[in-house]
Design an enzyme around this catalytic site. Sequence first.
Site, PDB file in Angstrom:
ATOM      1  N   ILE A   1       1.824 -15.338  -2.790  1.00  0.00           N
ATOM      2  CA  ILE A   1       2.580 -16.071  -1.777  1.00  0.00           C
ATOM      3  C   ILE A   1       2.032 -15.855  -0.368  1.00  0.00           C
ATOM      4  O   ILE A   1       2.446 -16.530   0.572  1.00  0.00           O
ATOM      5  CB  ILE A   1       4.095 -15.740  -1.811  1.00  0.00           C
ATOM      6  CG1 ILE A   1       4.339 -14.256  -1.515  1.00  0.00           C
ATOM      7  CG2 ILE A   1       4.697 -16.159  -3.146  1.00  0.00           C
ATOM      8  CD1 ILE A   1       5.808 -13.922  -1.272  1.00  0.00           C
TER       9      ILE A   1
ATOM     10  N   HIS B   1      -1.412  -4.591 -10.375  1.00  0.00           N
ATOM     11  CA  HIS B   1      -1.849  -5.984 -10.312  1.00  0.00           C
ATOM     12  C   HIS B   1      -3.284  -6.072  -9.810  1.00  0.00           C
ATOM     13  O   HIS B   1      -3.754  -5.211  -9.073  1.00  0.00           O
ATOM     14  CB  HIS B   1      -0.924  -6.837  -9.434  1.00  0.00           C
ATOM     15  CG  HIS B   1      -0.713  -6.352  -8.048  1.00  0.00           C
ATOM     16  ND1 HIS B   1       0.069  -5.247  -7.742  1.00  0.00           N
ATOM     17  CD2 HIS B   1      -1.157  -6.823  -6.861  1.00  0.00           C
ATOM     18  CE1 HIS B   1       0.097  -5.078  -6.431  1.00  0.00           C
ATOM     19  NE2 HIS B   1      -0.648  -6.007  -5.869  1.00  0.00           N
TER      20      HIS B   1
ATOM     21  N   GLN C   1      -1.345  -0.981  -1.158  1.00  0.00           N
ATOM     22  CA  GLN C   1      -0.439  -1.446  -2.216  1.00  0.00           C
ATOM     23  C   GLN C   1       0.959  -1.587  -1.626  1.00  0.00           C
ATOM     24  O   GLN C   1       1.480  -0.669  -0.996  1.00  0.00           O
ATOM     25  CB  GLN C   1      -0.410  -0.467  -3.396  1.00  0.00           C
ATOM     26  CG  GLN C   1       0.431  -0.983  -4.561  1.00  0.00           C
ATOM     27  CD  GLN C   1       0.430  -0.046  -5.762  1.00  0.00           C
ATOM     28  OE1 GLN C   1      -0.023   1.093  -5.697  1.00  0.00           O
ATOM     29  NE2 GLN C   1       0.945  -0.543  -6.871  1.00  0.00           N
TER      30      GLN C   1
END
Length: 147
Positions: free
Chosen positions: A38, A106, A100
Amino acid sequence: MSDQAAPSEDCVFCGIVAGVVPCAKVAEDETTFAFMDIDPGSDGHLLVIPKRHSADLFDIPAEDLAATVLAARRIAGGVRAALGAVGVNLLNCSGPESWQTVFHFHLHVIPRYRDRSRDRMTLPFAPGRPADADAIAERARAVAAAL
């Protein structure tokens, strides 16, 4: 190692996998889930995650890590084909000091373009400045000994 099978109630990525947090899904298989970032660094920047919760690189089971990396490689090929990227960065950040911000392992799949209007990523350091060779050799010995 934490209990990877237990999704974290406050983990946004666990919420995405569960379908309670919306996302722009790209791909899914038995072990992994991929969706668009996003806050993209470039056109087509996406994330690939294991479905089972693991906090970071040091928490993820080897089989989930392997599945996530292989899914990221497959998806990176799709990014090149679909979006015309000329390169791809795979990035993992493990720990707050390494940037992070979501503590569910991820991999960022970041397409790279010659057209800078499609790509706002820059290196966080200036390559081409080698450090002291003796210091490099000493760090190599220390890491090798820790293995």
